[in-house]
Scaffold this motif. Structure first.
Motif, PDB file in Angstrom:
ATOM      1  N   TYR A   8       0.838  -1.204   0.000  1.00 40.32           N
ATOM      2  CA  TYR A   8       0.000   0.000   0.000  1.00 40.32           C
ATOM      3  C   TYR A   8       0.870   1.250   0.000  1.00 40.32           C
ATOM      4  CZ  TYR A   8      -4.034  -2.968   1.154  1.00 40.32           C
ATOM      5  OH  TYR A   8      -5.022  -3.912   1.133  1.00 40.32           O
ATOM      6  N   HIS A  11       2.277   1.701  -3.465  1.00 40.15           N
ATOM      7  CA  HIS A  11       1.236   2.149  -4.389  1.00 40.15           C
ATOM      8  C   HIS A  11       0.905   3.627  -4.183  1.00 40.15           C
ATOM      9  CE1 HIS A  11      -0.698  -1.988  -5.548  1.00 40.15           C
ATOM     10  NE2 HIS A  11       0.561  -1.863  -5.934  1.00 40.15           N
ATOM     11  N   GLU A  72      -9.313 -19.316  -6.478  1.00 42.37           N
ATOM     12  CA  GLU A  72      -9.256 -17.906  -6.095  1.00 42.37           C
ATOM     13  C   GLU A  72      -8.234 -17.158  -6.931  1.00 42.37           C
ATOM     14  OE1 GLU A  72      -9.900 -17.016  -1.543  1.00 42.37           O
ATOM     15  OE2 GLU A  72      -8.528 -18.712  -1.776  1.00 42.37           O
ATOM     16  N   GLU A 124      -6.057   1.742 -12.392  1.00 43.13           N
ATOM     17  CA  GLU A 124      -7.006   0.626 -12.408  1.00 43.13           C
ATOM     18  C   GLU A 124      -6.353  -0.637 -11.867  1.00 43.13           C
ATOM     19  OE1 GLU A 124      -9.732  -1.960 -15.586  1.00 43.13           O
ATOM     20  OE2 GLU A 124      -8.297  -0.464 -16.309  1.00 43.13           O
ATOM     21  N   ALA A 127      -5.656  -0.488  -7.949  1.00 40.17           N
ATOM     22  CA  ALA A 127      -6.889  -0.627  -7.172  1.00 40.17           C
ATOM     23  C   ALA A 127      -7.348  -2.081  -7.144  1.00 40.17           C
ATOM     24  CB  ALA A 127      -7.972   0.270  -7.760  1.00 40.17           C
ATOM     25  N   MET A 128      -7.302  -2.742  -8.282  1.00 39.67           N
ATOM     26  CA  MET A 128      -7.719  -4.138  -8.335  1.00 39.67           C
ATOM     27  C   MET A 128      -6.757  -5.034  -7.571  1.00 39.67           C
ATOM     28  SD  MET A 128      -8.707  -6.438 -11.698  1.00 39.67           S
ATOM     29  CE  MET A 128      -9.952  -5.223 -12.166  1.00 39.67           C
ATOM     30  N   GLU A 129      -5.484  -4.729  -7.643  1.00 37.16           N
ATOM     31  CA  GLU A 129      -4.488  -5.517  -6.916  1.00 37.16           C
ATOM     32  C   GLU A 129      -4.712  -5.414  -5.406  1.00 37.16           C
ATOM     33  OE1 GLU A 129      -0.192  -6.119  -8.211  1.00 37.16           O
ATOM     34  OE2 GLU A 129      -0.011  -4.511  -6.740  1.00 37.16           O
ATOM     35  N   GLU A 130      -5.008  -4.219  -4.927  1.00 37.74           N
ATOM     36  CA  GLU A 130      -5.264  -4.051  -3.497  1.00 37.74           C
ATOM     37  C   GLU A 130      -6.531  -4.783  -3.059  1.00 37.74           C
ATOM     38  OE1 GLU A 130      -3.089   0.345  -3.302  1.00 37.74           O
ATOM     39  OE2 GLU A 130      -5.272   0.189  -3.124  1.00 37.74           O
ATOM     40  N   GLU A 131      -7.524  -4.768  -3.914  1.00 38.23           N
ATOM     41  CA  GLU A 131      -8.795  -5.408  -3.559  1.00 38.23           C
ATOM     42  C   GLU A 131      -8.748  -6.927  -3.660  1.00 38.23           C
ATOM     43  OE1 GLU A 131     -13.447  -5.547  -5.126  1.00 38.23           O
ATOM     44  OE2 GLU A 131     -12.052  -4.099  -5.972  1.00 38.23           O
ATOM     45  N   ARG A 132      -8.049  -7.450  -4.670  1.00 36.30           N
ATOM     46  CA  ARG A 132      -8.155  -8.880  -4.970  1.00 36.30           C
ATOM     47  C   ARG A 132      -6.883  -9.674  -4.696  1.00 36.30           C
ATOM     48  NH1 ARG A 132     -12.009  -9.842  -8.964  1.00 36.30           N
ATOM     49  NH2 ARG A 132     -11.573 -12.058  -8.586  1.00 36.30           N
ATOM     50  N   PRO A 135      -5.206  -9.661  -0.425  1.00 33.08           N
ATOM     51  CA  PRO A 135      -5.781 -10.670   0.480  1.00 33.08           C
ATOM     52  C   PRO A 135      -5.301 -12.087   0.177  1.00 33.08           C
ATOM     53  CG  PRO A 135      -7.468  -9.118  -0.205  1.00 33.08           C
ATOM     54  CD  PRO A 135      -6.256  -8.841  -1.057  1.00 33.08           C
ATOM     55  N   ARG A 219      -7.273   9.674  -1.079  1.00 33.87           N
ATOM     56  CA  ARG A 219      -7.811   8.314  -1.130  1.00 33.87           C
ATOM     57  C   ARG A 219      -9.239   8.310  -0.625  1.00 33.87           C
ATOM     58  NH1 ARG A 219      -4.190   4.142  -1.430  1.00 33.87           N
ATOM     59  NH2 ARG A 219      -6.070   2.936  -1.781  1.00 33.87           N
TER      60      ARG A 219
END
Length: 219
Positions: A8, A11, A72, A124, A127-132, A135, A219
């Motif tokens: 994070y 990023h 996953e 883009e 954001a997707m890397e942090e969300e998916r 974890p 953010r």
């Protein structure tokens, strides 16, 4: 397992510096080669950091998630890989324009447009890397493997630029995360970096951005 908080922090640095690039380039007056050299050197540094950051994910992170993450991982890692290809293509287009602009200060709008396109794809992806992805990394990647990922990215940056690169990350970094990252560093770096890196970035930012405190990421 992996402590992904440093991602994070990285990023945030990339969002800030790449977000500022298009205007930095556009604001250079044609034929002002002194200024285009200053900005161009900064552009090269942040683009190198991005390239090596993503190279580490390609070489280390994606294979681990493919191996261990099952359905996953297979639902998202190929998307990440395709986004990396798109980012690398946009990055390459900008890098082909950079040398001539850096030496002549001509063609700045074309270069700035290239960075606009790169920024859209990069935002883009992060954001997707942090969300998916992050974890999944916490579930399937060990702390040692995660450190290897960071070492790959930083190891490719020239040693003389490492304190500045770290200062870029520290500028908006969580003090606890910074402390955790430095825990793995050699003792001299642990002692010196918290003092040296922010000063180097402040000096660099003053020269490049016109202020030691450039706009922070919203953010």
């Amino acid at each position: 397992m992996a402590d992904v908080r440093d991602m994070y922090m990285a990023h945030t640095m990339l969002r800030r510096e790449f977000g500022l690039l298009p205007k930095l380039v556009r604001d250079v007056e044609p034929y002002d080669t002194k200024r285009s050299e200053v900005v161009g050197a900064h552009v090269q540094l942040v683009c190198d950091i991005l390239h090596f950051h993503h190279e580490g994910e390609d070489v280390i992170l994606w294979p681990l998630l493919h191996e261990r993450g099952g359905e996953e991982a297979e639902a998202i890692v190929p998307v990440m890989e395709e986004q990396h290809h798109a980012i690398e293509a946009a990055h390459g287009a900008a890098m082909r324009l950079l040398p001539e602009w850096r030496s002549t200060a001509r063609g700045g709008h074309e270069l700035a447009d290239a960075f606009d396109r790169l920024l859209v794809t990069l935002l883009e992806h992060m954001a997707m890397e942090e969300e998916r992805i992050l974890p999944l990394a916490e579930k399937y990647v060990t702390a040692t493997e995660w450190r290897q990922l960071g070492e790959h990215g930083m190891g490719a940056v020239p040693k003389k630029a490492l304190p500045l690169a770290f200062g870029m990350a520290m500028y908006e970094g969580d003090p606890e995360v910074i402390k955790a990252v430095l825990t793995e560093a050699p003792r001299p770096a642990r002692m010196v970096m918290p003092l040296l890196a922010p000063r180097l970035y402040a000096r660099h930012a003053k020269r490049v951005h016109g202020t030691a405190t450039p706009p922070r990421v919203v953010r």
